[in-house]
Structure formats: C-alpha cells, structure tokens
Scaffold this motif. Sequence first.
Motif: not given
Length: 407
Positions: A104-107, A146-151, A158-163
């Motif tokens: 949630r924070v990453e979104l 975000f939901e599609s895994g683009g991050l 897929p539900l994450r935002a990676d460095a």
Amino acid sequence: MTSLEVRDGAEALYLTTPRAIRDRAEAMYALAASGKLRSFTLDEGKLGDAVDAVIDVTRAAYPDVSRIPYHARYRHFGAGGVDRLARLDAELASRSAEDRLRARVELVVTSVLLDAGAGAAWSYRDADGRSYARSEGLAVASYDLFESGGLSDDRRDPLRADAAVLSVLDESALARAFQVAPPNPLIGLEGRATVLRKLGEVVLAKPAYFGQTSPRLGNLGVYLTEQAKDGVLPARAVLAAVLDALGDIWPGRVELGGRNLGDVWPHPDLGLVPFHKLSQWLSYSLAEPLEQAGVRVVRFDELTGLAEYRNGGLFIDAGVLVPRSPELFTRAHAVSSTEVVEWRALTIALLDRTATEMRRRLGLSEEALPLARVLEGGTWAAGRKLAAARRPGGPPPLVVESDGTVF
C-alpha cells in the motif's frame, strides 16, 4: 564545523518543518495586507465568497460534514466509481500485515510522486474504456502501472515497487504506461521519470528507512509504525520522515547546509520560502495505509494546506487575490518566479483562514473539521469548479511552467 555551517544547518532543518511553512506564509500575508507585495493585492472582503464556494461544494459532496474523509490519494483511486482499493485489498488478503502495508505504501508513494499537474491536453483510458484526466487520470494510470507489475522486479509478485525497476525507469517506459503521444501530451514527463529513478536510488542509499538486507520502498511504512507511541503517530513525524528519506529525489533545488531543500524557493523580500507540497500531500496520503496497519495518525493541523494550483486558483477566481498587472494572466511563470512564490505562500495563509471561517459558520471544532477535511471537502473542489466556470477546460488562472515535480 564553522559557525556559518552550524547556522546554515539549523536554517535548513527549520525550513523542513510545517512551522517554517506557516511562518513564511504569514510573513507573506502581512506584506499583502499592508499593500507591499510585488505581484498581488489582497481583498480580504472577498474571503467570504471563497468560503461560500467551499461550503457549497462540501455540502454537495458530503451532506454530513462531520463525515468528510481526509484529503489523501486514496480518494482518487475511486475515480469513475470503481473501487480499486477493494480490488487491491482482495489481492493482498493472503499476505502478512507488514507485506500489505509495504504494498500500500509503495502504491501511494509512487502515485503521489507522479501527481504533479497533468495539463489540460492529457487523458488516460483504462482497460474498460473509461477516460480520466488531470489528478484522477494520474491516479488511475499510476494504479494500473503498479497493479500490472510495471514497477516490480519479481514476476511472481506484481504488487510491489522495487528499486531495481525504479532506478532505471526511463521517459519512454513512463510514456507507454501513461499513454503519452503527440496528440496526448503529459506535462513534465521527463521530470516525473527522473523523480522515480532517484526514488530507486534513495531506497538503496538509506537503509535506516528502507532496510539493510532487503531494501524496499514499502519499508518506509514499517519504519513509521515503529516510530508510533502506543499506536499513535503525529502527522509532523510522518512529514519529517518523508522529507529526510526522500529529500534527495528532488532535482535542481536550493541547497543549504549540505541539504537539498526540495520545494523551497527564494523571495526577494523574505528569503527562502518553503512549501513541500508533494511531501505534505504524501504525508496526508500515508495516513490511511498506516491506519490500516493499526497506527493512528494525529494532529493533522500541524501540517499546512497544499500550495498548488487548485487551492491557489480558488482565491484568485474568488477575487481575494488580485494581480497587480493583467499581464500575470497572459504569460507563463516559472515555479521559482516571485509571482508563483507569492501566490503559493498566500494560498497557505488563506487556507488556514478559510478553515477557521468554515468552522465558525458550521459550528464545528478544529477537531471535528481539521484542515485535512477542509481541503477534501473542500477547497480543492471549489477551486476546480470556479476554474471550469471561468475558463474553457478549467485551467488555473496563472500558467505555470511545470517540470512535473512541484504542481
């Protein structure tokens, strides 16, 4: 360390506080009230008209004014009547509480950092063919990204935002995700991509906030839960963490005491004037993910209103702020210009006065109607409504040259 370095360090720290934002905004208001401001005169008698407009839109959207939600990014994820947050919660249901918080924070963080003004020409069409523009469009586009895994750097998750993904995100990738093309231009696309790349870099560079062994953007949420006392966290502590953790993502800003000050700009009569608009917007927006994790964020009125073009446009369009020269409406202004710095600082001071007058008229206490609810009810919507009534397409009264990192 020299006395000059100590003084600069203390001033830099002060300029990252909500108190400094209000202090300089009130100093700007005093100049305006005495007729000494360079770009605007102040008609305090018209503030009642602005308050009328805010109360009207607030009552239309929230007939029970005691139940207005906070002004936060979560509101925009429901654009078009689609409950995207319920969908996200269902997808996260099997995860641990900490993993749900991280996602949630990453979104929220990535969506808010992409939420500088889109411009009047851009729109986004979702998978069901619905079209969205401006803040709602940016919210839906960033949610879909975000939901599609683009991050995400993990195909299984897929539900994450990676460095690793953020730090190499380029303008063309963001353009594809946001459906940008010559007939559909998005203001500040390059600046937005740069901010996300720098975001990836700071996640790796600041283990105190993002983790030592497995750094992740969402660990900022875990860090904040650990700062809470008996499950309670002051809003100012959220902002302090946001500014310290993410301060290095802002490009080309004023530096003082070895610190990148971010959304702080010089004024010829007042020196440095802080705003921290996106950082405060992010702090407001992090409250709900934190509350879902069991942390109650309190004392929101220690933060300030948001110095952006909808809130600021409200006071120009209502006649409270009167440009000294009609040329202000006919040319574009840099974010760093004296005109824009004055406009934004006066917006903060006037938002506080609007909130006080609304409470008086509605018979509500500061606790029942905090500034975060006045903004949501609210001033932002009233600014948009007045803009639509006065100019085709509803652009702000002043044209600002945005790089996608402030407005």
